[in-house]
Design a protein around this motif. Sequence first.
Motif, PDB file in Angstrom:
ATOM      1  N   PRO A 136     -29.291  16.171  -5.876  1.00  0.00           N
ATOM      2  CA  PRO A 136     -29.424  16.200  -4.660  1.00  0.00           C
ATOM      3  C   PRO A 136     -27.673  16.614  -4.366  1.00  0.00           C
ATOM      4  O   PRO A 136     -26.864  15.796  -4.733  1.00  0.00           O
ATOM      5  CB  PRO A 136     -29.960  15.377  -3.739  1.00  0.00           C
ATOM      6  CG  PRO A 136     -30.389  14.370  -4.900  1.00  0.00           C
ATOM      7  CD  PRO A 136     -29.935  14.866  -6.353  1.00  0.00           C
ATOM      8  N   GLU A 137     -27.356  17.403  -3.418  1.00  0.00           N
ATOM      9  CA  GLU A 137     -25.729  17.617  -3.023  1.00  0.00           C
ATOM     10  C   GLU A 137     -26.002  17.148  -1.602  1.00  0.00           C
ATOM     11  O   GLU A 137     -26.872  17.150  -0.678  1.00  0.00           O
ATOM     12  CB  GLU A 137     -25.627  18.877  -3.163  1.00  0.00           C
ATOM     13  CG  GLU A 137     -25.705  19.284  -4.699  1.00  0.00           C
ATOM     14  CD  GLU A 137     -25.162  20.615  -4.924  1.00  0.00           C
ATOM     15  OE1 GLU A 137     -24.619  21.497  -4.109  1.00  0.00           O
ATOM     16  OE2 GLU A 137     -25.332  21.167  -6.203  1.00  0.00           O
ATOM     17  N   PRO A 138     -24.723  16.825  -0.857  1.00  0.00           N
ATOM     18  CA  PRO A 138     -24.467  16.800   0.446  1.00  0.00           C
ATOM     19  C   PRO A 138     -25.251  17.620   1.389  1.00  0.00           C
ATOM     20  O   PRO A 138     -25.066  18.924   1.200  1.00  0.00           O
ATOM     21  CB  PRO A 138     -22.955  16.823   0.730  1.00  0.00           C
ATOM     22  CG  PRO A 138     -22.379  16.417  -0.674  1.00  0.00           C
ATOM     23  CD  PRO A 138     -23.473  16.872  -1.795  1.00  0.00           C
ATOM     24  N   GLY A 139     -25.944  17.209   2.484  1.00  0.00           N
ATOM     25  CA  GLY A 139     -26.668  18.178   3.014  1.00  0.00           C
ATOM     26  C   GLY A 139     -28.124  18.059   2.929  1.00  0.00           C
ATOM     27  O   GLY A 139     -28.964  18.558   3.413  1.00  0.00           O
ATOM     28  N   ASP A 140     -28.589  17.949   1.629  1.00  0.00           N
ATOM     29  CA  ASP A 140     -30.192  17.832   1.071  1.00  0.00           C
ATOM     30  C   ASP A 140     -30.602  16.422   1.780  1.00  0.00           C
ATOM     31  O   ASP A 140     -30.128  15.612   1.979  1.00  0.00           O
ATOM     32  CB  ASP A 140     -30.151  17.695  -0.284  1.00  0.00           C
ATOM     33  CG  ASP A 140     -29.855  18.965  -0.896  1.00  0.00           C
ATOM     34  OD1 ASP A 140     -29.350  20.204  -0.274  1.00  0.00           O
ATOM     35  OD2 ASP A 140     -29.614  18.871  -2.263  1.00  0.00           O
ATOM     36  N   ASP A 141     -32.064  16.720   2.215  1.00  0.00           N
ATOM     37  CA  ASP A 141     -32.629  15.662   2.603  1.00  0.00           C
ATOM     38  C   ASP A 141     -32.824  14.362   1.939  1.00  0.00           C
ATOM     39  O   ASP A 141     -32.373  13.368   2.490  1.00  0.00           O
ATOM     40  CB  ASP A 141     -34.079  15.881   3.125  1.00  0.00           C
ATOM     41  CG  ASP A 141     -34.275  17.186   4.192  1.00  0.00           C
ATOM     42  OD1 ASP A 141     -33.457  17.160   5.047  1.00  0.00           O
ATOM     43  OD2 ASP A 141     -35.196  17.887   4.206  1.00  0.00           O
ATOM     44  N   TYR A 143     -30.253  13.275  -0.356  1.00  0.00           N
ATOM     45  CA  TYR A 143     -28.742  12.916  -0.780  1.00  0.00           C
ATOM     46  C   TYR A 143     -28.411  11.696  -0.039  1.00  0.00           C
ATOM     47  O   TYR A 143     -28.789  11.684   1.065  1.00  0.00           O
ATOM     48  CB  TYR A 143     -28.112  14.049  -0.302  1.00  0.00           C
ATOM     49  CG  TYR A 143     -26.711  13.666  -0.789  1.00  0.00           C
ATOM     50  CD1 TYR A 143     -26.240  13.929  -2.062  1.00  0.00           C
ATOM     51  CD2 TYR A 143     -25.576  13.245   0.145  1.00  0.00           C
ATOM     52  CE1 TYR A 143     -24.797  13.487  -2.373  1.00  0.00           C
ATOM     53  CE2 TYR A 143     -24.444  12.900  -0.194  1.00  0.00           C
ATOM     54  CZ  TYR A 143     -23.981  12.859  -1.440  1.00  0.00           C
ATOM     55  OH  TYR A 143     -22.717  12.662  -1.762  1.00  0.00           O
ATOM     56  N   HIS A 144     -27.899  10.669  -0.803  1.00  0.00           N
ATOM     57  CA  HIS A 144     -27.252   9.637  -0.055  1.00  0.00           C
ATOM     58  C   HIS A 144     -26.031   9.404  -0.880  1.00  0.00           C
ATOM     59  O   HIS A 144     -25.906   9.593  -1.994  1.00  0.00           O
ATOM     60  CB  HIS A 144     -28.029   8.299   0.017  1.00  0.00           C
ATOM     61  CG  HIS A 144     -28.689   8.091  -1.441  1.00  0.00           C
ATOM     62  ND1 HIS A 144     -28.198   7.192  -2.221  1.00  0.00           N
ATOM     63  CD2 HIS A 144     -29.933   8.253  -1.986  1.00  0.00           C
ATOM     64  CE1 HIS A 144     -29.075   6.919  -3.222  1.00  0.00           C
ATOM     65  NE2 HIS A 144     -29.941   7.728  -3.039  1.00  0.00           N
ATOM     66  N   ASP A 145     -25.090   8.683  -0.258  1.00  0.00           N
ATOM     67  CA  ASP A 145     -23.874   7.958  -1.028  1.00  0.00           C
ATOM     68  C   ASP A 145     -23.688   7.138  -1.903  1.00  0.00           C
ATOM     69  O   ASP A 145     -22.841   6.798  -2.885  1.00  0.00           O
ATOM     70  CB  ASP A 145     -22.786   7.889   0.238  1.00  0.00           C
ATOM     71  CG  ASP A 145     -22.358   9.190   0.953  1.00  0.00           C
ATOM     72  OD1 ASP A 145     -22.383  10.284   0.341  1.00  0.00           O
ATOM     73  OD2 ASP A 145     -22.189   8.926   1.953  1.00  0.00           O
ATOM     74  N   GLY A 146     -24.848   6.340  -1.899  1.00  0.00           N
ATOM     75  CA  GLY A 146     -24.910   5.073  -2.956  1.00  0.00           C
ATOM     76  C   GLY A 146     -26.318   4.630  -2.917  1.00  0.00           C
ATOM     77  O   GLY A 146     -27.090   5.018  -2.529  1.00  0.00           O
ATOM     78  N   PRO A 147     -26.211   3.532  -3.614  1.00  0.00           N
ATOM     79  CA  PRO A 147     -27.547   2.755  -4.023  1.00  0.00           C
ATOM     80  C   PRO A 147     -28.106   2.229  -2.821  1.00  0.00           C
ATOM     81  O   PRO A 147     -27.669   2.056  -1.527  1.00  0.00           O
ATOM     82  CB  PRO A 147     -27.240   1.728  -4.855  1.00  0.00           C
ATOM     83  CG  PRO A 147     -25.685   1.590  -5.151  1.00  0.00           C
ATOM     84  CD  PRO A 147     -25.161   2.728  -4.310  1.00  0.00           C
TER      85      PRO A 147
END
Length: 147
Positions: A136-141, A143-147
């Motif tokens: 997943p990339e930024p903007g995908d449902d 996607y998240h930045d971390g655990p």
Amino acid sequence: MELNDWIQNVTAEASAQEISSKAGISLRTLQHQLSTGRMSLENKVRIATAFSHHPLRTLVEWGAVDAAWESVPDIEAALRLATDEQLTDEVLRRMKRGLASGSPLDTSVDDLMERRSQRSAADLGEYAADSSPVEPEPGDDDYHDGP
């Protein structure tokens, strides 16, 4: 060796004022040591260094270090002086010493490859990349930045 002869030789017969200035020794101290013929080894080394006379040579000349040490360079200099063949011989000697002591060097390449092929992604820990086809990339449902 006489102190005054050594001083004249090392300094090319420089004046006491010049020796004092270049070596960072007070003129009064220098004059006193020259008149008594007794000088600290530290001041001899200071004078030698100030007049580009090797300090190790000075220590040998005054008996503080055995002359045998003069031919032994420091490790960095020794490494620079060594030929490629000498360096590889030393590496091989150390590797063989490691083999004799049961270090990891005694594992064959085939065994290491077999161990590696048997590892799963789970063995690599939680931060190993997964085998999913699309991340997943930024903007995908999802996607998240971390655990």
